[in-house]
Design a protein around this motif. Structure first.
Motif, PDB file in Angstrom:
ATOM      1  N   ARG A 136      25.997  35.743  -8.184  1.00 13.16           N
ATOM      2  CA  ARG A 136      25.185  34.580  -7.818  1.00 13.16           C
ATOM      3  C   ARG A 136      25.522  34.073  -6.413  1.00 13.16           C
ATOM      4  N   PRO A 137      24.623  33.267  -5.821  1.00 12.18           N
ATOM      5  CA  PRO A 137      24.824  32.761  -4.453  1.00 12.18           C
ATOM      6  C   PRO A 137      26.030  31.825  -4.336  1.00 12.18           C
ATOM      7  N   PHE A 138      26.665  31.880  -3.164  1.00 15.02           N
ATOM      8  CA  PHE A 138      27.760  30.946  -2.854  1.00 15.02           C
ATOM      9  C   PHE A 138      27.828  30.796  -1.339  1.00 15.02           C
ATOM     10  N   GLY A 139      28.686  29.897  -0.885  1.00 17.14           N
ATOM     11  CA  GLY A 139      28.766  29.631   0.545  1.00 17.14           C
ATOM     12  C   GLY A 139      30.187  29.509   1.049  1.00 17.14           C
ATOM     13  N   VAL A 140      30.294  29.224   2.341  1.00 17.41           N
ATOM     14  CA  VAL A 140      31.597  29.024   2.988  1.00 17.41           C
ATOM     15  C   VAL A 140      31.551  27.704   3.740  1.00 17.41           C
ATOM     16  N   PHE A 175      26.496  25.840  -6.964  1.00 15.97           N
ATOM     17  CA  PHE A 175      26.684  26.589  -5.723  1.00 15.97           C
ATOM     18  C   PHE A 175      28.124  26.392  -5.265  1.00 15.97           C
ATOM     19  N   GLY A 176      28.954  27.398  -5.494  1.00 16.18           N
ATOM     20  CA  GLY A 176      30.353  27.333  -5.072  1.00 16.18           C
ATOM     21  C   GLY A 176      30.478  27.472  -3.567  1.00 16.18           C
ATOM     22  N   VAL A 177      31.433  26.760  -2.989  1.00 18.62           N
ATOM     23  CA  VAL A 177      31.652  26.813  -1.535  1.00 18.62           C
ATOM     24  C   VAL A 177      33.130  27.051  -1.248  1.00 18.62           C
ATOM     25  N   LEU A 178      33.417  28.196  -0.625  1.00 16.94           N
ATOM     26  CA  LEU A 178      34.796  28.574  -0.276  1.00 16.94           C
ATOM     27  C   LEU A 178      35.342  27.722   0.856  1.00 16.94           C
ATOM     28  N   THR A 179      36.584  27.305   0.772  1.00 21.22           N
ATOM     29  CA  THR A 179      37.263  26.738   1.936  1.00 21.22           C
ATOM     30  C   THR A 179      37.592  27.880   2.891  1.00 21.22           C
ATOM     31  N   SER A 180      37.674  27.545   4.181  1.00 21.68           N
ATOM     32  CA  SER A 180      38.160  28.549   5.137  1.00 21.68           C
ATOM     33  C   SER A 180      39.393  28.026   5.869  1.00 21.68           C
ATOM     34  N   VAL A 181      39.846  26.839   5.467  1.00 24.68           N
ATOM     35  CA  VAL A 181      40.988  26.217   6.153  1.00 24.68           C
ATOM     36  C   VAL A 181      42.276  26.976   5.842  1.00 24.68           C
ATOM     37  N   GLY A 182      42.981  27.347   6.896  1.00 23.23           N
ATOM     38  CA  GLY A 182      44.263  28.042   6.721  1.00 23.23           C
ATOM     39  C   GLY A 182      44.116  29.546   6.570  1.00 23.23           C
ATOM     40  N   GLU A 213      32.204  34.965  12.406  1.00 23.62           N
ATOM     41  CA  GLU A 213      31.887  36.402  12.441  1.00 23.62           C
ATOM     42  C   GLU A 213      31.973  37.025  11.042  1.00 23.62           C
ATOM     43  N   VAL A 214      33.041  36.688  10.314  1.00 17.41           N
ATOM     44  CA  VAL A 214      33.188  37.212   8.952  1.00 17.41           C
ATOM     45  C   VAL A 214      32.048  36.732   8.061  1.00 17.41           C
ATOM     46  N   THR A 215      31.735  35.446   8.196  1.00 20.47           N
ATOM     47  CA  THR A 215      30.659  34.859   7.396  1.00 20.47           C
ATOM     48  C   THR A 215      29.344  35.592   7.662  1.00 20.47           C
ATOM     49  N   LEU A 216      29.119  35.916   8.941  1.00 21.04           N
ATOM     50  CA  LEU A 216      27.908  36.626   9.344  1.00 21.04           C
ATOM     51  C   LEU A 216      27.856  38.033   8.763  1.00 21.04           C
ATOM     52  N   THR A 218      25.310  33.024   1.365  1.00 19.57           N
ATOM     53  CA  THR A 218      23.994  32.368   1.307  1.00 19.57           C
ATOM     54  C   THR A 218      23.885  31.184   2.259  1.00 19.57           C
ATOM     55  N   ALA A 219      24.949  30.413   2.364  1.00 19.15           N
ATOM     56  CA  ALA A 219      24.896  29.222   3.215  1.00 19.15           C
ATOM     57  C   ALA A 219      26.277  28.863   3.722  1.00 19.15           C
TER      58      ALA A 219
END
Lengths: 308, 308
Positions: B64-68, B38-45, B82-85, B90-91
């Motif tokens: 496939r599923p991934f998250g932030v 399950f990959g998870v994106l950074t949102s920092v910066g 808001e963007v994530t929504l 997935t998570a």
């Protein structure tokens, strides 16, 4: 395949009781061994004759195997080794140095030599010395510790060293015993849980401090002078940390810590004494006989094994 | 029975890739998710639009599923939420604060909320908030950490909190994944191993520093000001520790650390940059594709499971 700890030491369960300085006396040790674990006598503060008496007292209380912990910075180590040799205990665990000077002699006498290590380079030296096994103790343990946590320590040792590994530091449940087996350890050493054993000679306040402790109740002093020690973060330890982080050096802080461990262990002083314990203290909620502690560990170990 | 992590997130293997600030971009995340983790994106910066582009890029690279990961101290958190929504990942994993302000909204939209916690009291708050699971991260992890090691942390959480637990900190092998399962965790989060993934955008010197690291290569700064951070103990960190232990306060040390993480991540400066990594770095000996890392983990997991 590596021999299981039970086979190496001739015991029922893969649990060594940590040799806790000035704490693990013949009463606790015989209770642990009689319950199927491996009790380990402290030798700190004992003369040769006192250690002999303690060993003989354990033998009078149980016919099961037990060991002696040798803290190598003690002045009378040669005498303590001699008693251990003549009394023929099953194994010796060692800390605070290398058992190089006497390991071979002990092994020839049929006594297993099991040093406590906290980093890979030390374990490599012990492997070259031909010891029987090592106890790999993580940062989360009580008292004098290394800085690498048990989980990464064991994984890196498994990769770098060919020696049977006994995991120590942070073991407070049967699930954790199984977890260490999953990492390839042959068994575990447990200190903190046995501090609140009924048979442990510590005072009521020390034991209550462990029952009251949560997951963040302990702190490390001595980081700045390279000798980290884990204690409950009581008044003494908070004073010590305040000075340490203000740049006061070891020599100046030393008087504050002088005999603080003895104050905790012998005078049950939990404010100005060093109340050594591991981070797992937060899991303890009662005083129980050593046999009950061991039975509960093994019951949850088997439950977890069914689940996995 | 608690749902396994694979079922909770709809993934193949019980492995979340840690959301690493300024590091885990769409290239790494899509590689991890495509390989069954399950990959998870950074949102920092990132601005809102940059995050949207990164999310869309992952979607173009894998189905496939991934998250932030949302670091809650960022100023533009409302916009990132808001963007994530609207993009419906997935998570969301969260750090550095409580996701109280927006957890319910995300969950109503079908997005799982999984905060990272490092002590029991925080986990209790998260349980009261009704989050989907927690990531329990131990002291041995890289970057900003708590002081309780993974092993005692998970055991104490299991006893005190009724929430699915994902274990993080010190996980560098399939054996460790099984060990965490033995403790009752539903899966693991891994950061450090993915720092040396081929798809990770870090520079060659940063990656080489991890390959060169041993079990005692890292150190914590910030203990004296209550914000511990784990880095490779390079020139910068040794300077910082020298000042910290000399009683210099945070405000005075701050200029030395200013932008040091960006220096490491973007300029590949491994002497004067903050080279964040967990204690498990010592186990890494090569750069590999994320898929190979995950396959090796799962192969050794299954081998260990056979052995147990």
């Amino acid at each position: 395949m590596t021999k299981p700890l039970t086979e190496l030491l001739g015991i029922q369960y893969p649990i060594i009781q940590g040799g806790m300085a000035r704490i693990s006396d013949s009463t606790l040790v015989s209770a642990v061994s009689e319950a199927g674990g491996f009790g380990v006598l402290t030798s700190v503060g004992y003369t040769k004759e006192e250690l002999r008496q303690e060993i003989r007292r354990v033998k009078s209380l149980t016919e099961r195997p037990f060991g002696v912990n040798l803290m190598l910075q003690q002045d009378n180590i040669p005498e303590l080794v001699e008693v251990t040799l003549t009394e023929k205990v099953t194994a010796v665990t060692t800390g605070a140095g290398s058992p190089k000077a006497f390991a071979a002699e002990l092994q020839v006498a049929g006594i297993k030599v099991i040093p406590v290590v906290s980093q890979v380079t030390h374990a490599v030296k012990m492997a070259n010395l031909g010891v029987d096994a090592i106890i790999a103790e993580g940062y989360e343990a009580g008292g004098h510790v290394g800085l690498t946590a048990t989980l990464p320590l064991i994984q890196q040792l498994q990769k770098e060293v060919e020696l049977p590994i006994i995991a120590a530091g942070g073991i407070g449940s049967g699930e954790a015993i199984l977890a260490m087996e999953a990492l390839g350890a042959i068994g575990v050493q447990i200190g903190t849980l046995f501090l609140t054993a009924e048979e442990c000679a510590l005072g009521q306040r020390y034991k209550q401090a462990l029952i009251d402790a949560d997951d963040v109740a302990t702190a490390l002093t001595g980081l700045s002078w390279g000798l980290p020690v884990r204690n409950i973060a009581n008044e003494l330890i908070q004073d010590c940390l305040r000075e340490e982080f203000a740049g006061v050096n070891y020599e100046a802080i030393r008087p504050m810590l002088y005999e603080s461990y003895v104050r905790a262990v012998e005078q049950d002083d939990v404010e100005r004494g060093s109340v050594m314990t591991g981070q797992i203290a937060g899991i303890i909620d009662r005083i129980q006989p050593a046999a009950t502690i061991i039975e509960a560990l093994m019951a949850s170990y088997h439950e977890a094994k069914e689940r996995i």
